[in-house]
Design a protein around this motif. Structure first.
Motif: not given
Lengths: 247, 217
Positions: A69, A72, A100, A103-105, A170-172, A210, B80-82, B84, B86-91
């Motif tokens: 990542f 961002g 980074e 990020r995903a569970g 956003k939901n992984a 998950n 719960r699936s996500k 953690d 991101y520190i930087m996230n350009h969503k």
């Protein structure tokens, strides 16, 4: 060119991680992003520090290993691109680049920027294959498939399993990946015998691993290096409902 | 995991159809005072006395409850699936703000619905609060309830401003409901995106403008 990298450093799966800053000089615009990381690692070796761990393999945009990542965005600032195809010319001299891990569970961090994506493999194991004997290449041509069907199957078969869809979601959710793998085979006659079972088993595994539910933010289709559309997810949903009704 | 999203989609679509009927009926409020009062009150009496509408009303209550409960469950599970972030996230570069914030928009709409039910449903149907009188034809004077409510500037603002989140929620929600239920024709989806936008604009502006017009009546 000079770049300040802020890179996530994490010793192991169970340790705490944090961003560490590295000022690095001597980069050139025609370096790929991975080469820039190599360049940084060479400097770290000379200084006797631990190198930054990151995944990579083919470096020609087809293996899907180089998932990180960057500033961002999954695979950096461009749409439909893998990290290895990203070049330093996309950044300016003096830029700060934040790197980074995904990020995903379902994708736990193993070390630094490396995440465990074997959850994808377990989804594949549930049915992303066919049991029919297809014979040799010549025999494959004996089954006539309309061009548009073959094309639409190829569109989703282009998935390289990089995980950018999960990383940006956003939901992984792994819906784009799983739908690509399901639709790729279910569109073709060779995939028909296990069509219903494939959908049910692979989506079931997706839930077990998950991954979250798809809420159609469409972020995945922007980041997907293969440019797979979220209509693939809608198609998987249609196949799922059909399988539930007729299985 | 699919059945929850399917329930949210089906109930959401039902609520979308309901909104069309609701807005059409509310348009009666735009007529001149006397016509509006007579029409509106006789219309609401017809609704209250109809068996069909009674069934539809219960479907409506159930739809809202199921939509909210399952959306809350899905949102909780998705978070719960996500865990953690991101520190930087350009969503914002990859998806619309509304699609990222359907939960927040939904909560605002739910607050609106609760207040709306207290203002009308509780008074007219449950008889809670100030008693509602009859009009010249012996129908319950719902028009008067509406008229007096929308002469309070705070309610006008509340009713109008909260139609903004409704618009955003409908724009993302309507097209997503079709995709969740398996509509995957690519050109069709492009048309659907436009229909959702037009629908959301008509609904939000339509509902938002009525309190303002009634206020200046």
């Amino acid at each position: 060119m000079k770049i300040t990298f802020k890179i996530w450093r994490q010793e192991g799966a169970n340790s705490e991680g944090s961003l560490k800053t590295y000022d690095i000089d001597g980069l050139t615009e025609d370096m790929s992003f991975l080469e820039a990381l190599d360049h940084l690692n060479e400097r770290l070796v000379l200084k006797g520090e631990k190198v930054v761990a990151f995944d990579h393999d083919c470096r020609e945009g087809i293996c899907g290993q180089c998932g990180v990542f960057i500033n961002g965005r999954a695979h950096g600032p461009h749409d439909h691109m893998t990290t290895c195809q990203l070049h330093m010319r996309s950044f300016k001299d003096g830029d700060i680049i934040v790197v980074e891990p995904y990020r995903a569970g379902a994708f736990p961090v193993i070390k630094d920027l490396v995440v465990d994506r074997t959850a994808f493999d377990r989804i594949i194991e549930q049915g992303a294959y066919i049991t029919a004997k297809t014979g040799t290449a010549a025999e494959a041509n004996a089954i006539l498939i309309p061009k548009e069907v073959a094309d639409s199957s190829m569109d989703v078969a282009a998935c390289i399993g990089c995980g950018a869809c999960v990383a940006t979601c956003k939901n992984a959710s792994a819906a784009l990946f799983t739908s690509a793998k399901i639709n790729h085979l279910n569109k073709l006659p060779q995939g028909h015998p296990e069509a219903h079972k494939r959908v049910l088993d692979m989506t079931n595994q997706m839930a077990i691993e998950n991954f979250g539910s798809c809420t159609f933010t469409a972020a995945c289709e922007v980041e997907c290096p293969a440019g797979i559309s979220i209509s693939s997810i809608a198609e998987m949903n249609a196949r799922y409902i059909k399988a539930k009704l007729f299985e | 995991m699919f059945y929850r999203k399917n329930i949210i989609a089906v109930t959401g679509m039902f609520l979308c159809v309901f909104l069309i009927v609701h807005l059409s009926a509310n348009a009666i409020l735009l007529f001149p005072e006397t016509t509006a009062r007579t029409l509106y009150n006789s219309y609401s009496t017809t609704l209250r006395e109809s068996i069909v509408i009674k069934i539809v009303a219960y479907l409506l209550y159930l739809s809202i409850i199921f939509h909210v409960v399952y959306a809350a469950i899905v949102t909780y599970k998705n978070r719960r699936s996500k865990k953690d972030k991101y520190i930087m996230n350009h969503k914002h570069e990859t998806s619309s703000w509304a699609s990222q914030n359907m939960g927040l928009l939904g909560v605002l709409i739910l607050i609106f619905i609760v207040v709306h039910l207290v203002n009308f449903w509780a008074r007219v149907k449950l008889g809670i609060g100030e008693k509602v009188g009859l009009d010249a034809y012996g129908n319950i004077d719902v028009y008067e309830v509406t008229y007096s409510l929308f002469h309070n500037i705070y309610y006008v603002l509340f009713y109008s401003v909260l139609m903004i989140p409704l618009g955003f929620h409908l724009h993302h929600g309507l097209q997503s409901a079709f995709k969740t239920l398996g509509f995957y024709h690519k050109k069709g989806l492009a048309v659907l995106a436009k229909i959702s936008l037009i629908y959301a604009i008509i609904m939000s502006i339509g509902f938002a403008i009525i309190p303002v017009i009634v206020y200046f009546k």
